[in-house]
Design a protein around this motif. Structure first.
Motif: not given
Ligand code: NG6
Ligand code: CA
Length: 505
Positions: A41-42, A81-82, A135, A137, A169, A171-172, A219, A221, A232, A278, A337, A360-361
């Protein structure tokens, strides 16, 4: 080699199927190869030492795959992105054909139509036992999931016999594992509630209670706090089932091993979605401080360790030779990230995307060109290939190998000869996607149509590829996409624009 290989597969795969095993000429009982897809992942093109021997970060176990396998210099995810990238891998369809294939929240419904022919279903039809660990997602349920009950549809309803996953993810929320159709280890009276709209009364958040955090956001999170990290989304309860980031690698690995151990007469297909590197990057203490690059580098060392443990396990079980392993990443790399984890401060000379532009992105190649290795010990000659291959191609390539119907309606291409090192070209072209926007790669050329939006992301400190004008790069002489040839190479530009539009319209 081609002739020998084709012959052995013909004999092998056209042989008599007996109790799930294929009788293979005089090697009676030889099975179809197991297939494991490891999806990091990433992880960037420049994060693997086998791709960049000069770098300071060492990934000795991924390098084992590279040394004993074929590594692709032009291996791609479809997307930067994932969710969209995984959608393409699982379905063989371009994700931009499905408007829901965007970075999903943790409570999103499943975006794969359960009636669709998928990669795991193709393997299942070929007689394989199928599993997904790590993961996910791609969404679960049909909306308003009850995390305390039967969670469906999900991996099992699109072709996996077994799954042990995180919903979205790391972070979620919800920060729990889902085993088959239930939250793993959830105590009956320990109800889980999840919301992406509002917080639950009395629950702390990263925004209001930074004193409770062991890792702070840079940023976003800043919502529910789990294991000292704000995420998130909001969740409450489910304390008996919450994951611990520092043991996540071992937890997934243990389920990978036990899935393999449970296999008997059938060959197996296993999708192993590594969660590293990630955010939030909280590797086990075994790796903390070991890379010198901060938690991002340490998380890559942890991912590398997972690969090594898996390889050792296959060897110990005598499965090393009859297992095809594909190792790749869902999208390009990102340094910051969303958490203040020292990744920027400790980056030093390390270049996560190698010589590629963006990450990424991004619509530049750093968004989608990723490490991509295929190892089939004893069958595929180790080496390097410049053939263009993409994760979307796994469907039709493995269908062809296993004598299953190749689906010409799909965007997936049968590039099995390239994956096995017998064709230096691979797919002719590829539509790449980043945050819903498209770019196009054909041969050595990269074309980015005009797109609205920032050229640069200040959050992630990287080029996104948006510009109000067309861009054209020649990658064999300019891998870093520095010189826009659109104003001068008018014929090529017209050709690329035309071919791109023919696919997307
Ligand atoms: C972004 C998150 C990022 C990451 C990404 C998904 C913020 C500010 N950024 O929205 O941290 O979670 O989504 O990453 O929230 S992916 O690899 O799963 O696509
Ligand atoms: Ca990713």
């Amino acid at each position: 080699m081609k002739i020998i290989l084709q012959k052995s597969l013909n004999v092998c795969l056209a042989g008599t199927v007996m109790a799930g095993a294929v009788s293979c000429g005089n090697t009676a009982g030889k099975r179809k190869p197991n297939v494991i897809v490891i999806l990091a992942d990433d992880l960037g093109y420049g994060d693997v030492s086998g791709y960049n021997p000069a770098q300071t970060l060492h990934t000795p176990n991924i390098d084992r795959l590279i040394n004993d396998g074929l590594h692709f210099t032009c291996g791609y995810a479809t997307s930067a992105t994932s969710t969209p990238s995984r959608y393409a891998l699982m379905t063989g369809m371009y994700p931009w054909r499905n408007k829901n294939a965007r970075i999903l929240p943790g409570d999103a419904p499943l975006i794969i139509d359960t009636a669709m022919q998928t990669l795991p279903r193709m393997f299942r039809n070929a007689g394989y036992s199928t599993g997904a660990v790590g993961k996910w997602h791609l969404g679960l349920g049909t909306g308003n999931i009850d995390w305390n009950g039967h969670i469906a549809p999900g991996p099992r309803e699109i072709g996996y016999d077994y799954c042990y996953i995180m919903a979205a993810t790391n972070d979620r929320v919800p920060c729990v594992y889902v085993e088959n159709n239930r939250v793993a280890g959830l105590n009956k009276n320990d109800t889980i509630e999840v919301s992406y709209v509002k917080n639950f009364e009395g629950e702390p958040t990263g925004k209001d209670n930074p004193e409770l955090l062991k890792m702070h956001p840079s940023h976003g999170h800043e919502q529910s706090i789990v294991n000292g990290v704000s995420r998130i989304g909001y969740m409450r309860g489910g304390k008996s089932a919450l994951w611990i980031d520092e043991t996540m690698a071992k937890t997934f690995l243990d389920h990978v091993k036990s899935f393999i151990d449970r296999q008997d007469s059938q060959p197996f297909f296993l999708y192993y979605g590594l969660h590293q590197p990630h955010v939030p990057r909280l590797p086990n203490e075994m790796f903390a401080g070991k890379s010198g690059l901060g938690p991002r580098g340490d998380a890559i060392l942890e991912a590398d360790w997972c690969v090594g443990q898996l390889l050792d396990h296959l060897e110990a079980k005598g499965l090393a030779e009859n297992t095809i392993i594909v190792f790749t990443s869902d999208n390009g790399p990102v340094v910051d990230d969303g958490y203040r984890d020292d990744a920027v401060e400790k980056l030093g000379d390390h270049r996560p995307a190698g010589a590629l532009r963006g990450g990424k992105y991004s619509l530049f190649d750093g968004g989608t060109r990723v490490p991509f290795v295929l190892q089939w010990k004893g069958t595929v000659t180790p080496g390097t290939s410049d053939a263009m291959v993409c994760q979307i191609d796994l469907y039709n390539s493995f269908a062809a190998l296993l004598r299953q119907p190749v689906d010409h309606q799909k965007d997936s291409r049968d590039v099995m000869d390239a994956l096995l090192g017998e064709n230096p070209t691979g797919r002719a072209d590829l539509v790449q996607e980043a945050q819903g926007k498209l770019a196009y790669r054909r041969g050595h050329w990269a074309y980015i149509p005009p797109h609205q939006g920032p050229a640069f992301s200040k959050w992630t400190n990287s080029d996104l590829g948006n510009a109000p004008y067309e861009q054209l790069y020649k990658l064999d002489s300019d891998i870093g996409e520095t010189e826009n040839l659109a104003p001068t190479q008018l014929e090529k530009l017209e050709e690329m624009r035309q071919q791109f539009n023919d696919i997307i319209r």
